[in-house]
Every structure is written in structure tokens, then in C-alpha cells.
Design a protein around this motif. Sequence first.
Motif, PDB file in Angstrom:
ATOM      1  N   MET A   1      18.841   3.643 -14.700  1.00 41.77           N
ATOM      2  CA  MET A   1      19.010   2.305 -14.166  1.00 41.77           C
ATOM      3  C   MET A   1      19.581   1.410 -15.259  1.00 41.77           C
ATOM      4  SD  MET A   1      17.886   2.570 -10.941  1.00 41.77           S
ATOM      5  CE  MET A   1      17.848   0.884 -10.421  1.00 41.77           C
ATOM      6  N   ASP A   4      16.478  -3.097 -15.468  1.00 41.52           N
ATOM      7  CA  ASP A   4      15.701  -4.002 -14.628  1.00 41.52           C
ATOM      8  C   ASP A   4      14.409  -3.323 -14.199  1.00 41.52           C
ATOM      9  OD1 ASP A   4      17.761  -5.839 -14.786  1.00 41.52           O
ATOM     10  OD2 ASP A   4      18.682  -5.184 -12.897  1.00 41.52           O
ATOM     11  N   ILE A   6      11.790  -2.497 -11.471  1.00 41.38           N
ATOM     12  CA  ILE A   6      11.793  -2.393 -10.014  1.00 41.38           C
ATOM     13  C   ILE A   6      10.383  -2.695  -9.521  1.00 41.38           C
ATOM     14  CG2 ILE A   6      12.221  -0.849  -8.069  1.00 41.38           C
ATOM     15  CD1 ILE A   6      13.944   0.856 -10.005  1.00 41.38           C
ATOM     16  N   ASP A   8       9.865  -3.129  -5.826  1.00 39.21           N
ATOM     17  CA  ASP A   8       9.794  -2.663  -4.447  1.00 39.21           C
ATOM     18  C   ASP A   8       9.319  -1.216  -4.431  1.00 39.21           C
ATOM     19  OD1 ASP A   8      10.464  -2.879  -1.523  1.00 39.21           O
ATOM     20  OD2 ASP A   8      11.843  -1.256  -2.097  1.00 39.21           O
ATOM     21  N   LYS A   9       8.245  -0.936  -3.656  1.00 36.66           N
ATOM     22  CA  LYS A   9       7.637   0.389  -3.634  1.00 36.66           C
ATOM     23  C   LYS A   9       8.643   1.484  -3.285  1.00 36.66           C
ATOM     24  CE  LYS A   9       3.806   2.973  -1.644  1.00 36.66           C
ATOM     25  NZ  LYS A   9       2.616   2.933  -0.803  1.00 36.66           N
ATOM     26  N   GLU A  10       9.464   1.271  -2.252  1.00 37.03           N
ATOM     27  CA  GLU A  10      10.445   2.277  -1.835  1.00 37.03           C
ATOM     28  C   GLU A  10      11.468   2.547  -2.936  1.00 37.03           C
ATOM     29  OE1 GLU A  10      10.429   4.235   0.880  1.00 37.03           O
ATOM     30  OE2 GLU A  10       8.475   3.325   1.258  1.00 37.03           O
ATOM     31  N   LYS A  11      11.911   1.497  -3.608  1.00 37.79           N
ATOM     32  CA  LYS A  11      12.890   1.667  -4.687  1.00 37.79           C
ATOM     33  C   LYS A  11      12.267   2.371  -5.898  1.00 37.79           C
ATOM     34  CE  LYS A  11      16.121  -1.967  -3.449  1.00 37.79           C
ATOM     35  NZ  LYS A  11      17.025  -1.091  -2.742  1.00 37.79           N
ATOM     36  N   ILE A  12      10.978   2.119  -6.137  1.00 36.96           N
ATOM     37  CA  ILE A  12      10.280   2.813  -7.228  1.00 36.96           C
ATOM     38  C   ILE A  12      10.231   4.310  -6.924  1.00 36.96           C
ATOM     39  CG2 ILE A  12       8.027   3.159  -8.337  1.00 36.96           C
ATOM     40  CD1 ILE A  12       7.575   0.106  -7.982  1.00 36.96           C
ATOM     41  N   GLU A  14      12.229   6.000  -4.963  1.00 41.09           N
ATOM     42  CA  GLU A  14      13.602   6.518  -5.052  1.00 41.09           C
ATOM     43  C   GLU A  14      13.987   6.775  -6.504  1.00 41.09           C
ATOM     44  OE1 GLU A  14      16.336   3.861  -3.078  1.00 41.09           O
ATOM     45  OE2 GLU A  14      15.201   3.956  -1.206  1.00 41.09           O
ATOM     46  N   ARG A  15      13.611   5.850  -7.401  1.00 42.95           N
ATOM     47  CA  ARG A  15      13.945   5.992  -8.816  1.00 42.95           C
ATOM     48  C   ARG A  15      13.228   7.203  -9.418  1.00 42.95           C
ATOM     49  NH1 ARG A  15      16.220   7.461 -12.680  1.00 42.95           N
ATOM     50  NH2 ARG A  15      15.749   6.680 -14.740  1.00 42.95           N
ATOM     51  N   GLU A  18      14.860  10.389  -8.217  1.00 43.18           N
ATOM     52  CA  GLU A  18      16.120  10.580  -8.956  1.00 43.18           C
ATOM     53  C   GLU A  18      15.837  11.123 -10.355  1.00 43.18           C
ATOM     54  OE1 GLU A  18      19.112   7.468 -11.119  1.00 43.18           O
ATOM     55  OE2 GLU A  18      18.631   7.035  -9.027  1.00 43.18           O
TER      56      GLU A  18
END
Length: 132
Positions: A1, A4, A6, A8-12, A14-15, A18
Motif C-alpha cells: 500500500m 495509509d 486502513i 474499513d474492515k473489508e479493506k483490511i 483484502e489487504r 493480498e
Amino acid sequence: MNGDIIIDKEKILERWAEYIRELFKDDRKDHNIMKNNFAGPPIMKEEVETAIKKMKHGKATGSENISVGLIEVLEDFGIGKVTHLLNEIYDTGQIPTDLSKSIFIALPKKPGATECELHRTIILMVTSPKYC
């Protein structure tokens, strides 16, 4: 990334997905193909029994909730079922999906770690079959 944080639970999730994919990336060709052209004898109950006796007791069970102690308590029946399953895997080359799943847990190396790279990643794997 890009550095930044993160929130947001969904974005966490996803990260982390990944990061784990990159960390455990396997570039081998045909690594998921198990050939079933083995020319050896079948796995014997005695071999399975010896292996189970060598396993550590008191370990957490996987999603199947079957412990080493449970297989031992089932004695000949349990050993027979595990032996049958192992021979089926050996003969067909087909590993059941549940036995190839893992759970990844990230533990921070230092308090307050916010980057994936600042965590130790451990993997929990199923070690006993549930469908004997």
C-alpha cells in the motif's frame, strides 16, 4: 500500500489476503497436480498406528474437532478408517479440499504494529481427517 492506515474492515481483510498471497506465492508449474502413478505397497495400519502414537497430545483441533486422543480411543476402528482414507489419497492422488486448507494468523512483532510486514504469520493446518 502507500502507507495509509486502513480502517474499513473489508479493506483490511483484502489487504491481508493480498499480503498472504504474495508472502506464500508459489511459482512452481503444476504444483497442484499430484501424480498417482505410485508403485509402492499400500499404507499399513501398523504404520498409521505408529505415526499416531508419535503425534503430540493436547494440541488444538482444527475445524473438524478430532484430536489425536480421539483417534486413539477409537482403537482399531479409528486406525482402520484413517488408514483407508490415506490409502484412498495415495491411490487416487486426490487430496480432500479440507486437508489442503489453512488458517493464517498474524501476530504483531511489536505492540502497535500497523503494517502487515511488522507481523509474524503463523499457519494452522488440519492434521486429522474428519470424514473417516
